[in-house]
Design a protein around this motif. Structure first.
Motif, PDB file in Angstrom:
ATOM      1  N   PHE A   1      16.060   4.275   4.907  1.00  0.00           N
ATOM      2  CA  PHE A   1      17.249   3.785   4.227  1.00  0.00           C
ATOM      3  C   PHE A   1      17.885   4.964   3.509  1.00  0.00           C
ATOM      4  CE2 PHE A   1      19.849   0.358   2.841  1.00  0.00           C
ATOM      5  CZ  PHE A   1      20.353   0.739   1.604  1.00  0.00           C
ATOM      6  N   TRP A   2      19.196   5.199   3.772  1.00  0.00           N
ATOM      7  CA  TRP A   2      19.841   6.406   3.311  1.00  0.00           C
ATOM      8  C   TRP A   2      19.034   7.610   3.795  1.00  0.00           C
ATOM      9  CZ3 TRP A   2      21.028   4.482  -2.332  1.00  0.00           C
ATOM     10  CH2 TRP A   2      22.190   3.695  -2.293  1.00  0.00           C
ATOM     11  N   ASP A   3      18.759   8.565   2.906  1.00  0.00           N
ATOM     12  CA  ASP A   3      17.993   9.751   3.304  1.00  0.00           C
ATOM     13  C   ASP A   3      16.493   9.539   3.228  1.00  0.00           C
ATOM     14  OD1 ASP A   3      20.351  12.009   1.755  1.00  0.00           O
ATOM     15  OD2 ASP A   3      20.266  11.280   3.798  1.00  0.00           O
ATOM     16  N   TYR A   4      16.055   8.372   2.828  1.00  0.00           N
ATOM     17  CA  TYR A   4      14.640   8.121   2.570  1.00  0.00           C
ATOM     18  C   TYR A   4      13.962   7.445   3.766  1.00  0.00           C
ATOM     19  CZ  TYR A   4      15.370   9.161  -2.387  1.00  0.00           C
ATOM     20  OH  TYR A   4      15.662   9.769  -3.566  1.00  0.00           O
ATOM     21  N   THR A   5      12.780   7.961   4.124  1.00  0.00           N
ATOM     22  CA  THR A   5      11.877   7.237   5.014  1.00  0.00           C
ATOM     23  C   THR A   5      10.800   6.626   4.123  1.00  0.00           C
ATOM     24  OG1 THR A   5      12.258   8.531   7.015  1.00  0.00           O
ATOM     25  CG2 THR A   5      10.118   7.467   6.806  1.00  0.00           C
ATOM     26  N   VAL A   6      10.776   5.304   4.079  1.00  0.00           N
ATOM     27  CA  VAL A   6       9.906   4.574   3.150  1.00  0.00           C
ATOM     28  C   VAL A   6       8.584   4.263   3.836  1.00  0.00           C
ATOM     29  CG1 VAL A   6       9.666   2.510   1.728  1.00  0.00           C
ATOM     30  CG2 VAL A   6      11.922   3.565   2.021  1.00  0.00           C
ATOM     31  N   MET A   7       7.494   4.783   3.271  1.00  0.00           N
ATOM     32  CA  MET A   7       6.151   4.547   3.784  1.00  0.00           C
ATOM     33  C   MET A   7       5.480   3.506   2.888  1.00  0.00           C
ATOM     34  SD  MET A   7       6.169   6.752   6.295  1.00  0.00           S
ATOM     35  CE  MET A   7       4.454   6.790   6.808  1.00  0.00           C
ATOM     36  N   ARG A   8       5.299   2.291   3.408  1.00  0.00           N
ATOM     37  CA  ARG A   8       4.730   1.192   2.633  1.00  0.00           C
ATOM     38  C   ARG A   8       3.236   1.095   2.926  1.00  0.00           C
ATOM     39  NH1 ARG A   8       1.810  -3.343   0.986  1.00  0.00           N
ATOM     40  NH2 ARG A   8       3.131  -5.056   0.306  1.00  0.00           N
ATOM     41  N   ARG A   9       2.399   1.200   1.920  1.00  0.00           N
ATOM     42  CA  ARG A   9       0.941   1.174   2.099  1.00  0.00           C
ATOM     43  C   ARG A   9       0.413  -0.244   1.917  1.00  0.00           C
ATOM     44  NH1 ARG A   9      -2.569   4.609  -2.132  1.00  0.00           N
ATOM     45  NH2 ARG A   9      -1.615   3.083  -3.529  1.00  0.00           N
ATOM     46  N   PHE A  10      -0.384  -0.720   2.889  1.00  0.00           N
ATOM     47  CA  PHE A  10      -1.010  -2.044   2.785  1.00  0.00           C
ATOM     48  C   PHE A  10      -2.470  -1.941   2.350  1.00  0.00           C
ATOM     49  CE2 PHE A  10       2.351  -4.654   4.330  1.00  0.00           C
ATOM     50  CZ  PHE A  10       3.099  -3.825   5.151  1.00  0.00           C
ATOM     51  N   ARG A  11      -3.169  -0.940   2.856  1.00  0.00           N
ATOM     52  CA  ARG A  11      -4.561  -0.752   2.444  1.00  0.00           C
ATOM     53  C   ARG A  11      -4.929   0.717   2.599  1.00  0.00           C
ATOM     54  NH1 ARG A  11      -9.485  -2.867   4.740  1.00  0.00           N
ATOM     55  NH2 ARG A  11     -10.252  -0.825   4.133  1.00  0.00           N
ATOM     56  N   GLU A  12      -5.889   1.159   1.763  1.00  0.00           N
ATOM     57  CA  GLU A  12      -6.399   2.519   1.858  1.00  0.00           C
ATOM     58  C   GLU A  12      -7.700   2.515   2.653  1.00  0.00           C
ATOM     59  OE1 GLU A  12      -5.877   5.555   1.561  1.00  0.00           O
ATOM     60  OE2 GLU A  12      -3.985   5.693   0.458  1.00  0.00           O
ATOM     61  N   TYR A  13      -8.194   3.701   2.965  1.00  0.00           N
ATOM     62  CA  TYR A  13      -9.284   3.851   3.922  1.00  0.00           C
ATOM     63  C   TYR A  13     -10.550   3.069   3.574  1.00  0.00           C
ATOM     64  CZ  TYR A  13      -6.490   7.650   5.834  1.00  0.00           C
ATOM     65  OH  TYR A  13      -5.486   8.378   6.405  1.00  0.00           O
ATOM     66  N   ASP A  14     -10.995   3.099   2.359  1.00  0.00           N
ATOM     67  CA  ASP A  14     -12.307   2.547   2.036  1.00  0.00           C
ATOM     68  C   ASP A  14     -12.240   1.283   1.180  1.00  0.00           C
ATOM     69  OD1 ASP A  14     -13.763   4.661   3.364  1.00  0.00           O
ATOM     70  OD2 ASP A  14     -13.076   5.967   1.747  1.00  0.00           O
ATOM     71  N   GLU A  15     -11.114   0.579   1.240  1.00  0.00           N
ATOM     72  CA  GLU A  15     -10.992  -0.653   0.473  1.00  0.00           C
ATOM     73  C   GLU A  15     -11.780  -1.776   1.141  1.00  0.00           C
ATOM     74  OE1 GLU A  15      -6.428  -0.476  -0.246  1.00  0.00           O
ATOM     75  OE2 GLU A  15      -7.327  -1.526  -1.943  1.00  0.00           O
ATOM     76  N   PRO A  16     -12.161  -2.830   0.384  1.00  0.00           N
ATOM     77  CA  PRO A  16     -12.931  -3.942   0.964  1.00  0.00           C
ATOM     78  C   PRO A  16     -12.077  -4.805   1.893  1.00  0.00           C
ATOM     79  CG  PRO A  16     -12.344  -4.404  -1.312  1.00  0.00           C
ATOM     80  CD  PRO A  16     -11.949  -2.985  -1.064  1.00  0.00           C
ATOM     81  N   ALA A  17     -12.745  -5.780   2.529  1.00  0.00           N
ATOM     82  CA  ALA A  17     -12.087  -6.616   3.540  1.00  0.00           C
ATOM     83  C   ALA A  17     -10.902  -7.404   2.983  1.00  0.00           C
ATOM     84  CB  ALA A  17     -13.112  -7.574   4.151  1.00  0.00           C
ATOM     85  N   GLU A  18     -10.925  -7.733   1.687  1.00  0.00           N
ATOM     86  CA  GLU A  18      -9.828  -8.510   1.098  1.00  0.00           C
ATOM     87  C   GLU A  18      -8.485  -7.800   1.258  1.00  0.00           C
ATOM     88  OE1 GLU A  18     -12.660  -7.776  -0.415  1.00  0.00           O
ATOM     89  OE2 GLU A  18     -13.637  -9.760  -0.372  1.00  0.00           O
ATOM     90  N   ALA A  19      -8.508  -6.489   1.332  1.00  0.00           N
ATOM     91  CA  ALA A  19      -7.254  -5.727   1.437  1.00  0.00           C
ATOM     92  C   ALA A  19      -6.537  -5.994   2.754  1.00  0.00           C
ATOM     93  CB  ALA A  19      -7.547  -4.236   1.294  1.00  0.00           C
ATOM     94  N   ASP A  20      -7.276  -6.428   3.795  1.00  0.00           N
ATOM     95  CA  ASP A  20      -6.647  -6.688   5.090  1.00  0.00           C
ATOM     96  C   ASP A  20      -5.562  -7.761   4.995  1.00  0.00           C
ATOM     97  OD1 ASP A  20      -8.390  -4.833   6.298  1.00  0.00           O
ATOM     98  OD2 ASP A  20      -9.929  -6.383   6.540  1.00  0.00           O
ATOM     99  N   LEU A  21      -5.745  -8.713   4.091  1.00  0.00           N
ATOM    100  CA  LEU A  21      -4.797  -9.815   3.973  1.00  0.00           C
ATOM    101  C   LEU A  21      -3.438  -9.371   3.434  1.00  0.00           C
ATOM    102  CD1 LEU A  21      -7.162 -12.645   2.704  1.00  0.00           C
ATOM    103  CD2 LEU A  21      -5.866 -12.625   4.854  1.00  0.00           C
ATOM    104  N   ARG A  22      -3.344  -8.153   2.898  1.00  0.00           N
ATOM    105  CA  ARG A  22      -2.039  -7.679   2.428  1.00  0.00           C
ATOM    106  C   ARG A  22      -1.048  -7.515   3.573  1.00  0.00           C
ATOM    107  NH1 ARG A  22      -4.588  -2.928  -0.652  1.00  0.00           N
ATOM    108  NH2 ARG A  22      -5.733  -3.949  -2.332  1.00  0.00           N
ATOM    109  N   LEU A  23      -1.566  -7.494   4.810  1.00  0.00           N
ATOM    110  CA  LEU A  23      -0.658  -7.401   5.958  1.00  0.00           C
ATOM    111  C   LEU A  23       0.286  -8.586   6.021  1.00  0.00           C
ATOM    112  CD1 LEU A  23      -0.504  -5.112   8.106  1.00  0.00           C
ATOM    113  CD2 LEU A  23      -2.645  -5.100   6.831  1.00  0.00           C
ATOM    114  N   MET A  24      -0.078  -9.690   5.388  1.00  0.00           N
ATOM    115  CA  MET A  24       0.806 -10.854   5.358  1.00  0.00           C
ATOM    116  C   MET A  24       2.088 -10.561   4.567  1.00  0.00           C
ATOM    117  SD  MET A  24      -0.626 -13.047   7.255  1.00  0.00           S
ATOM    118  CE  MET A  24      -1.369 -11.732   8.227  1.00  0.00           C
ATOM    119  N   GLU A  25       2.109  -9.472   3.800  1.00  0.00           N
ATOM    120  CA  GLU A  25       3.297  -9.105   3.038  1.00  0.00           C
ATOM    121  C   GLU A  25       4.275  -8.285   3.870  1.00  0.00           C
ATOM    122  OE1 GLU A  25       2.017  -7.038  -0.442  1.00  0.00           O
ATOM    123  OE2 GLU A  25       0.696  -8.660  -1.125  1.00  0.00           O
TER     124      GLU A  25
END
Length: 591
Positions: free
Chosen positions: A443-467
């Motif tokens: 958007f404009w000059d920005y490439t927006v990198m949206r993080r859903f989970r980091e490498y060593d987070e627990p399984a609960e972080a997978d559900l953030r993909l619903m966002e």
């Protein structure tokens, strides 16, 4: 020269070390006006590598034209060559071109070179010996030959080394350039001449083209081989660099593109509509300077955990993101059984493949535990593999990044992409593979990198993909570069990048004034750049898989970008089978 435990905290010692190394370089080159920047930090790993590097630079400056050679490297990179691979080949060719010449005058250099090669072989053997790394295998053979005049390699590698050794008779810089170019086009990118140009076309790149590329900044921050970094940097003494600096000074003095107030307004808007950044301003600026180069020179990167987590204030964008998340969750609940089956199937495929890697393995080598049964070969054959090396691989050898296209063209498939991303992330969690999930849009000059989970987070972080939500445009080449930057920093040896996209890189909202390449990032231009970035990542050792999530008419572009490592998911029920087949192949081939 003695090493001291506190040498690298002691500025006085570093200054003394630099003076001694420069004196060595000046003595060899015969040019006491030669101004170079030496790699003092490598002295901690091996003083022989550092000292021989200084000798090699000085010898090349004496017997050849470092400016002409450096300018060739710059032009080749400008035309699309992968920098680390090109510089690695150039380093080997430079060594062979100067070895006999400098040792004929200074006998002690032969011992220094041998000790440097022994340390290089010890330090880099595992990295160079990786499967599907022809440049690495050639370098191993070259180092072995430099140590004792013998080496063991397959016929094709032996032929390459013979070509390399022939450079000892090189009498001019053009011979070295031709050999570097031939090696690169054969071993690294066989399609380079067809897609980018012949050596003659590379050398014909004009000063005007290089000035647009802003290559001096590129070299200062991205050169990776110490010995060649300086050769390339020395081209800054040419009239080309002087003209470029004067032009840049005039441009900055005569034209202000945007005010500070405008920049702050743009940043505030990005925060408002994509969420606050999790990266501090200084780190983000450094990353922008390092990654936003070439055709992405006027772009910026923005890293966020999304508007639902980093909301500045509730607005229409926030409300839409929340509703989209609810729709994604509803679709997930409707397809829970299919999702669970895919997660179990894909997770089990990966677990079985990784379990097979836990067993001890062994290979014949030129050092290790001696094998009495092979001692009969001594003096009878050239095969020096009289030893056995045992090693054990672990599941942690693998790390995965999942990168999802979140541009507006994906809006009608948001729920499906969210489910695919969740299945993939949950399966990797089930298999115990560290992984990160990101989405990208521009958007404009920005490439927006949206993080859903980091490498060593627990399984609960997978559900953030619903966002997951999509909007705006997509600058795929820059997003790939940004994702790979974090992936390359990971300690795991085997790295995989999975890209879910629609095969349509497209960023045309903003015309960036005074950009290095003002053409719109769309169509053939964007596809070629994205494909080039994929090839560069593969050359760096990252396995890149494209998972197609778009319309059938865009399949051709997707194939051009990812080549044979590309999966087309027609039905969600086949997701685990198609993606699992590729990932299992990556695991098995790394054994």
């Amino acid at each position: 020269m003695e090493e001291r435990p506190d040498a690298y905290a002691d500025e006085e010692y570093r200054y003394e070390l630099e003076n001694r190394m420069k004196n060595l370089l000046w003595t060899v080159s015969g040019d006491y006006g030669l101004d170079v920047s030496l790699d003092l930090d490598s002295f901690r790993q091996s003083k022989y590598i550092s000292l021989y590097d200084a000798v090699k630079q000085g010898a090349f400056a004496r017997f050849f034209s470092k400016d002409a050679f450096g300018l060739y490297l710059v032009k080749k990179i400008y035309m699309g060559a992968d920098e680390p691979s090109l510089l690695g080949l150039a380093q080997m060719c430079v060594d062979q071109a100067v070895a006999d010449k400098v040792t004929a005058e200074r006998k002690g250099v032969a011992t220094l070179r041998r000790k440097a090669f022994e340390d290089l072989l010890e330090r880099d053997f595992d990295r160079l010996a990786r499967r599907n790394n022809p440049v690495g295998r050639m370098k191993i053979a070259m180092l072995q030959h430099g140590i004792d005049g013998r080496y063991t390699a397959e016929r094709r590698v032996r032929e390459q080394v013979e070509e390399l050794l022939a450079l000892r008779n090189a009498s001019d810089t053009m011979e070295v350039i031709r050999q570097v170019d031939a090696f690169y086009n054969r071993l690294v990118d066989p399609d380079f001449e067809r897609e980018h140009g012949t050596l003659e076309q590379v050398l014909s790149v004009s000063a005007e083209d290089l000035k647009k590329f802003n290559w001096q900044d590129f070299l200062d921050e991205n050169a990776t081989e110490a010995s060649l970094e300086e050769m390339m940097r020395q081209t800054g003494n040419s009239s080309l660099a002087e003209e470029q600096r004067e032009e840049e000074k005039e441009r900055r003095a005569g034209k202000i593109l945007v005010t500070k107030e405008d920049i702050q307004k743009m940043y505030s808007y990005i925060e408002l509509h994509f969420g606050t950044s999790y990266m501090d301003e200084l780190s983000q600026e450094r990353l922008n300077r390092r990654l936003c180069r070439g055709i992405h020179a006027d772009c910026k990167l923005y890293f966020t955990d999304g508007i639902l987590k980093g909301c500045v204030r509730e607005n229409n964008t926030y409300v839409l993101a929340r509703r989209t998340s609810e729709m994604n969750e509803r679709f997930f609940r409707q397809n829970r059984r299919v999702a669970r089956n895919n997660i179990h199937a894909l997770g089990d495929i990966l677990k079985r493949s990784l379990q097979a890697r836990n067993e001890d393995d062994a290979l014949l080598a030129t050092y290790g535990t001696i094998l009495p049964a092979r001692l009969w070969k001594v003096g009878r054959t050239e095969d020096a593999r009289l030893f056995e090396r045992k090693f054990k691989k672990h599941n942690s050898d693998f790390v995965v990044d999942v990168l999802i296209d979140a541009s507006g063209s994906q809006r009608s498939r948001q729920h499906l992409i969210a489910l695919q991303g969740y299945i993939l992330s949950a399966a990797l969690t089930r298999a115990g593979i560290p992984h990160r999930v990101l989405s990208f849009c521009s958007f404009w000059d920005y490439t927006v990198m949206r993080r859903f989970r980091e490498y060593d987070e627990p399984a609960e972080a997978d559900l953030r993909l619903m966002e997951f939500t999509s909007s705006s445009n997509n600058r795929d080449g820059l997003a790939l570069r940004a994702a790979a930057d974090g992936l390359l920093a990971r300690p795991e040896e085997n790295k995989v990048l999975i890209v879910l996209s629609d095969g349509r890189p497209n960023d045309l909202v903003v015309k960036r004034p005074n950009a290095a390449n003002p053409a719109l990032y769309t169509g053939e231009y964007a596809v070629k750049d994205t494909a080039s970035e994929v090839r560069k990542l593969r050359a760096l050792g990252i396995s890149v898989l494209g998972v197609f999530a778009g319309e059938e008419q865009d399949l051709t572009a997707e194939r051009r970008i990812f080549g044979k490592d590309f999966a087309y998911i027609r039905e969600i029920s086949t997701f685990a089978h198609v993606v699992g087949r590729y990932l299992r192949k990556q695991v098995d081939e790394r054994d």
